[in-house]
Design a protein around this motif. Sequence first.
Motif, PDB file in Angstrom:
ATOM      1  N   TYR A   1      -7.318  -1.198 -11.719  1.00  0.00           N
ATOM      2  CA  TYR A   1      -8.643  -0.615 -11.517  1.00  0.00           C
ATOM      3  C   TYR A   1      -8.435   0.648 -10.697  1.00  0.00           C
ATOM      4  CZ  TYR A   1     -13.448   0.139 -10.085  1.00  0.00           C
ATOM      5  OH  TYR A   1     -14.668   0.707  -9.866  1.00  0.00           O
ATOM      6  N   ALA A   2      -9.049   1.718 -11.125  1.00  0.00           N
ATOM      7  CA  ALA A   2      -8.776   2.997 -10.467  1.00  0.00           C
ATOM      8  C   ALA A   2     -10.000   3.894 -10.417  1.00  0.00           C
ATOM      9  CB  ALA A   2      -7.653   3.729 -11.195  1.00  0.00           C
ATOM     10  N   ARG A   3      -9.975   4.743  -9.434  1.00  0.00           N
ATOM     11  CA  ARG A   3     -10.971   5.797  -9.285  1.00  0.00           C
ATOM     12  C   ARG A   3     -10.198   7.098  -9.119  1.00  0.00           C
ATOM     13  NH1 ARG A   3     -16.411   4.750  -9.501  1.00  0.00           N
ATOM     14  NH2 ARG A   3     -16.850   5.830  -7.560  1.00  0.00           N
TER      15      ARG A   3
ATOM     16  N   LEU B   1     -12.135  -2.193 -15.513  1.00  0.00           N
ATOM     17  CA  LEU B   1     -10.825  -2.794 -15.328  1.00  0.00           C
ATOM     18  C   LEU B   1     -10.045  -2.696 -16.634  1.00  0.00           C
ATOM     19  CD1 LEU B   1      -9.468  -4.547 -13.029  1.00  0.00           C
ATOM     20  CD2 LEU B   1     -10.176  -6.526 -14.361  1.00  0.00           C
TER      21      LEU B   1
ATOM     22  N   ALA C   1      -3.050  -5.343 -10.045  1.00  0.00           N
ATOM     23  CA  ALA C   1      -2.972  -6.793  -9.842  1.00  0.00           C
ATOM     24  C   ALA C   1      -1.743  -7.338 -10.553  1.00  0.00           C
ATOM     25  CB  ALA C   1      -4.235  -7.442 -10.390  1.00  0.00           C
ATOM     26  N   PHE C   2      -1.021  -8.199  -9.855  1.00  0.00           N
ATOM     27  CA  PHE C   2       0.195  -8.789 -10.415  1.00  0.00           C
ATOM     28  C   PHE C   2      -0.029 -10.272 -10.704  1.00  0.00           C
ATOM     29  CE2 PHE C   2       1.427  -4.924  -8.425  1.00  0.00           C
ATOM     30  CZ  PHE C   2       2.504  -4.449  -9.166  1.00  0.00           C
TER      31      PHE C   2
ATOM     32  N   THR D   1       0.847  -1.187   0.000  1.00  0.00           N
ATOM     33  CA  THR D   1       0.000   0.000   0.000  1.00  0.00           C
ATOM     34  C   THR D   1       0.880   1.233   0.000  1.00  0.00           C
ATOM     35  OG1 THR D   1      -1.606  -1.178   1.348  1.00  0.00           O
ATOM     36  CG2 THR D   1      -1.856   1.201   1.234  1.00  0.00           C
TER      37      THR D   1
ATOM     38  N   PHE E   1      -2.175  -1.384  -3.572  1.00  0.00           N
ATOM     39  CA  PHE E   1      -3.086  -0.251  -3.485  1.00  0.00           C
ATOM     40  C   PHE E   1      -2.248   1.019  -3.580  1.00  0.00           C
ATOM     41  CE2 PHE E   1      -5.556  -2.957  -0.218  1.00  0.00           C
ATOM     42  CZ  PHE E   1      -6.410  -3.461  -1.182  1.00  0.00           C
ATOM     43  N   LEU E   2      -2.679   1.952  -4.393  1.00  0.00           N
ATOM     44  CA  LEU E   2      -2.015   3.255  -4.437  1.00  0.00           C
ATOM     45  C   LEU E   2      -3.040   4.328  -4.100  1.00  0.00           C
ATOM     46  CD1 LEU E   2      -0.055   3.092  -7.822  1.00  0.00           C
ATOM     47  CD2 LEU E   2       0.499   2.045  -5.624  1.00  0.00           C
ATOM     48  N   GLU E   3      -2.619   5.252  -3.302  1.00  0.00           N
ATOM     49  CA  GLU E   3      -3.503   6.351  -2.948  1.00  0.00           C
ATOM     50  C   GLU E   3      -2.699   7.629  -3.057  1.00  0.00           C
ATOM     51  OE1 GLU E   3      -4.929   5.913   0.986  1.00  0.00           O
ATOM     52  OE2 GLU E   3      -6.435   7.492   0.746  1.00  0.00           O
TER      53      GLU E   3
ATOM     54  N   SER F   1      -1.116  -7.901  -4.917  1.00  0.00           N
ATOM     55  CA  SER F   1      -1.830  -6.695  -5.329  1.00  0.00           C
ATOM     56  C   SER F   1      -1.167  -5.491  -4.688  1.00  0.00           C
ATOM     57  CB  SER F   1      -3.281  -6.701  -4.846  1.00  0.00           C
ATOM     58  OG  SER F   1      -3.859  -7.957  -4.999  1.00  0.00           O
TER      59      SER F   1
ATOM     60  N   GLN G   1      -7.390   6.643  -6.398  1.00  0.00           N
ATOM     61  CA  GLN G   1      -7.179   5.386  -5.674  1.00  0.00           C
ATOM     62  C   GLN G   1      -7.058   4.292  -6.713  1.00  0.00           C
ATOM     63  OE1 GLN G   1      -9.916   7.374  -4.137  1.00  0.00           O
ATOM     64  NE2 GLN G   1      -8.224   8.218  -2.971  1.00  0.00           N
ATOM     65  N   VAL G   2      -6.043   3.495  -6.561  1.00  0.00           N
ATOM     66  CA  VAL G   2      -5.693   2.550  -7.615  1.00  0.00           C
ATOM     67  C   VAL G   2      -5.420   1.171  -7.028  1.00  0.00           C
ATOM     68  CG1 VAL G   2      -4.019   2.054  -9.446  1.00  0.00           C
ATOM     69  CG2 VAL G   2      -4.552   4.437  -8.840  1.00  0.00           C
ATOM     70  N   MET G   3      -5.870   0.154  -7.730  1.00  0.00           N
ATOM     71  CA  MET G   3      -5.481  -1.193  -7.358  1.00  0.00           C
ATOM     72  C   MET G   3      -4.800  -1.843  -8.550  1.00  0.00           C
ATOM     73  SD  MET G   3      -7.755  -4.133  -5.577  1.00  0.00           S
ATOM     74  CE  MET G   3      -7.284  -5.850  -5.689  1.00  0.00           C
TER      75      MET G   3
ATOM     76  N   SER H   1      -3.280  -5.992 -14.498  1.00  0.00           N
ATOM     77  CA  SER H   1      -4.516  -5.219 -14.655  1.00  0.00           C
ATOM     78  C   SER H   1      -4.574  -4.116 -13.615  1.00  0.00           C
ATOM     79  CB  SER H   1      -5.757  -6.118 -14.553  1.00  0.00           C
ATOM     80  OG  SER H   1      -5.746  -6.842 -13.363  1.00  0.00           O
TER      81      SER H   1
END
Lengths: 319, 319, 319, 319
Positions: free
Chosen positions: A192-194, A314, A212-213, A152, A220-222, A218, A208-210, A190
């Motif tokens: 997924y982000a907001r 996604l 996937a590896f 994170t 999380f980026l904020e 995984s 906010q980003v997730m 992949s």
Amino acid sequence: MVKMKKLRIAVIGAGFWGKNHIRVLSELQQAELVAVCDVNEQRATAIAEKYGIKPYTSSRELYKKESFDAVSICVWSTELFKESMEALNAGKHVFVEKPMASRVEEAEKMLETAESAGLHLTVGFIERFNPAVVRLKKAIDEGEIGQPVSATGKRVSKWPERIGDVGVVKDTAIHDIDLMRYIFEEDPVSVYARAGSLRHRRFEDYAQVMLAFPSGKSAFLEANWLTPYKVRRLTVTGSEAIITIDYITQKITIETSNKTLIPRYEWKEPLKLELQHFVESVLNKNNLIVTGLDGVKALKIAEAILESAEKNRLIELSL
Amino acid sequence: MVKMKKLRIAVIGAGFWGKNHIRVLSELQQAELVAVCDVNEQRATAIAEKYGIKPYTSSRELYKKESFDAVSICVWSTELFKESMEALNAGKHVFVEKPMASRVEEAEKMLETAESAGLHLTVGFIERFNPAVVRLKKAIDEGEIGQPVSATGKRVSKWPERIGDVGVVKDTAIHDIDLMRYIFEEDPVSVYARAGSLRHRRFEDYAQVMLAFPSGKSAFLEANWLTPYKVRRLTVTGSEAIITIDYITQKITIETSNKTLIPRYEWKEPLKLELQHFVESVLNKNNLIVTGLDGVKALKIAEAILESAEKNRLIELSL
Amino acid sequence: MVKMKKLRIAVIGAGFWGKNHIRVLSELQQAELVAVCDVNEQRATAIAEKYGIKPYTSSRELYKKESFDAVSICVWSTELFKESMEALNAGKHVFVEKPMASRVEEAEKMLETAESAGLHLTVGFIERFNPAVVRLKKAIDEGEIGQPVSATGKRVSKWPERIGDVGVVKDTAIHDIDLMRYIFEEDPVSVYARAGSLRHRRFEDYAQVMLAFPSGKSAFLEANWLTPYKVRRLTVTGSEAIITIDYITQKITIETSNKTLIPRYEWKEPLKLELQHFVESVLNKNNLIVTGLDGVKALKIAEAILESAEKNRLIELSL
Amino acid sequence: MVKMKKLRIAVIGAGFWGKNHIRVLSELQQAELVAVCDVNEQRATAIAEKYGIKPYTSSRELYKKESFDAVSICVWSTELFKESMEALNAGKHVFVEKPMASRVEEAEKMLETAESAGLHLTVGFIERFNPAVVRLKKAIDEGEIGQPVSATGKRVSKWPERIGDVGVVKDTAIHDIDLMRYIFEEDPVSVYARAGSLRHRRFEDYAQVMLAFPSGKSAFLEANWLTPYKVRRLTVTGSEAIITIDYITQKITIETSNKTLIPRYEWKEPLKLELQHFVESVLNKNNLIVTGLDGVKALKIAEAILESAEKNRLIELSL
């Protein structure tokens, strides 16, 4: 006595960050700062005087008149591509500040040009040189947290008014984007982000980003330019321990089942370590820690983040 | 002198957690613990003796022989539905432990049954009663962090061997699933998740989840049964401040631009506050803080998480 | 099957702290709680009922009617001597709460009586059994902080209204007085102290003390009943590291030149460890960790502190 | 346009600390650095070149050849008196580093000389300018901790090899000695101390001190050159709260009955604030925060500490 070889270098862009480059390069034993270039003549002259170097307001002029090996490019995001291409075409090794370019296509062109010209090209992912990151990477590589499961990254602060040509993803989150690839030693498959804007007129100011590896990990980026309390933290959770770093204080904390351990190290300026590495790598024809390809990949992920946020879906990545 | 009305209550399931229910109910002034039921006769007898109540090994028998108002159901996840339906059909108000049921359909049936019978039905989302959560919610409602932007819930610990019939999402992450709805006062509209198993034979033992809310807010959830250091933390980032709580110590930290504030409160047992609320709500015919519908929604989100992780795609939710 | 030998024990004094003794003794496998004695009949009866033991309002009566081995004495400071003498004269092993007696002469008489009767006599210096102290002592003994140089004990909180017959030195600082002797394994040779009363009517409510030890080590003690934030901390500074414990949370922190280390242990109730040790020592005729002599010495130091503060001069000690 | 008046100043002593004075003075707008003097010619020349000032190896020569207003004296403790007297006799305002002089008599002579010549004389008690101390003083003055009861100053680190002419009391503890007078706004009336040497050949390398103040307050001071982990902390305990500062990070923590508060401020370099105050006070003929008398008193207390430790007795002070 053999005279030490020095890298002759110029800095393009003498704004807030360019000034730091100039100060640090002036302190490096293996670098010889030759010139500074800034569109603002007054700024160029003032800084040139302070450091006893030549001022320029046009990089074209600079390349014509001066003889040197490398440039560090610290201009606005929108100008990074143009200045980098000019430098590469002039046969200079290039340190370009993040986000490397405005768009992936530009970054790819830069990479291609550098490769075919046999020039060093690196991108200012300074956090890789942050001693806290170096230690975190080492701790993970040595198995101290067991198998990494997730990470994170949090990077929030109030909007730095000087940044007006790019949003928080390409300007700020890009550090964490690069770090996640670096720490996990994998490319994400992949994203997924907001993202959105609460205060900024033109660009997103929070995301906010997730990521996937392929291995199942995984991240999380904020990132935001809202919260007035500046936080720059990274946590990696493993099967045996949790490791957290604070980029600012360079404090590292390892929490295991039977203790909390805070190793103590001397604080070191990441920019100095970063530029030193660039200078030495060019001088000694060594590989760079951050390659142009790392820059291209980070930009691809950043663009996927923005696309995911815009379309609320996604995005699959193939890096 | 008016005699205080007491809620007559029985506990179904006297395992690790059921024992806590019994201890706490025995201390509540407004509750009168009447019986305990557990399939393990020895366990039922031992605990009944300690608290001076009646032991049963079949809940059917219990309902036939005893006269009381409510039950608290602390059996394995796979038995929650059956026991709850039996209790509701016997006209009892029901406190059912999370995750309420194994599947959404069961939970919906329970909700329907309780509603048509006019019975109270609540789910053991104990964290809503954690004093740290209560204060966090109040701080957010009073505008102390400005506009909430995102939240991150972390809930990791080594695998609790006693849990063998459900994975980490429905058992553990479900607390954070419920809390995100509670804190943001919105239902998420989509979920993206990664989950897997590093050690557990049958169920996922780690999950990383991103929930998207219609207002633009996002939540990250991280849960695992791997990391041996137990962490239970929640961070909410707002446009003005960051608020973090530790569920275990109930410590709350508010970081603003010019200070870090750690209000100090007396530690209180969440289970006591939770059961007290249930007892009082039934006695006084008041609304419950956690409704059966909250339970159904949390289970729907949990199932969407598992589906997202399995198919590696974004799942849209319509709660 | 051999039946385990149990120590038959009674508790004298069922106030705030005596109740804790009763609860803990009732949980100890090797103890059999037989009776409670309190001048307040209602209190004696209530607690006796709860634990299924016999209530008494006179200890004389208790000794006449019941057959048992030991007592734990938890009465007011001013009554400790009288009750202890009565118990010793009745042939009971004695656990007496700190400060052991009101005056040194009384404590010495108790010690003499116990010794000539061959009875165990211990004093409630509970902090020696605090797991944090045990670990601190072990760390020092194993050389983790190098050579100990100094120690600082801080013990402040608001005035506990229930204590009305003794000041903060004999009631509160006495724990640190005992611990400094225990940790340094030396008796202090001189004491300088300042004490006074800001709020309390009859006794000192703050004291600052410096103890000098023959080896050159010193200890600072700080105790008050003023500061409303309860702090109970001990720091020992050595030639190689600094070790700090929090008595309440039992957290231990070791700061060396290259790290901060916080070992993690399970919290354990000091009173349980203390009473368990007493019970086992009597049953097995083992030496006590806290002897009657330790109690006498602590009281001597406490009286020297009060004398030093009153006369504003250095008091030499010859323990 | 009125030209700003600048204070013309020279620095005597260009060792570790003198270099910091030179750097900071060169950045102050109201100061004009004119010369540096050091017995080591190479050192004097190197630093003079870097800052574009004149080098001297004899202060006598300096006073003869240059025209300026003030000096900052950063030589070894044993030379402070001689250099200060020379400067005062040359009519210069003097900033002299702590401990001001080797002995009280010398300090008194300096004070006298400065007063009769109408010159500013201040001592380098830099911690008074530490923003954390400024805030602590303000918090106490505004009643935030209620009535101050006691203070504890801890200042430990490994032996700084460069200091060879003075012990830890006059070199290090002297900061806390001065601060206690400053914070409590009282002079201590008695001192009890223990000191010794574990590693240092000539001087004491650890000291524990207790200062008694007429109002009943006490201060504990602890200083050593042993513990390799550098700690610089001050805690003041009041009737309502406890306030703690870390001199290094400038973090301030206020613990009251219902919260812990950590106000956040920008870190500022104490030396800059200190020298700026000196420069402005001389220019504007204002009173100094640290007077020569403060220096004399601190030295008197330091000598009483050493006497107390040597004779193992309480020393009464009459400042």
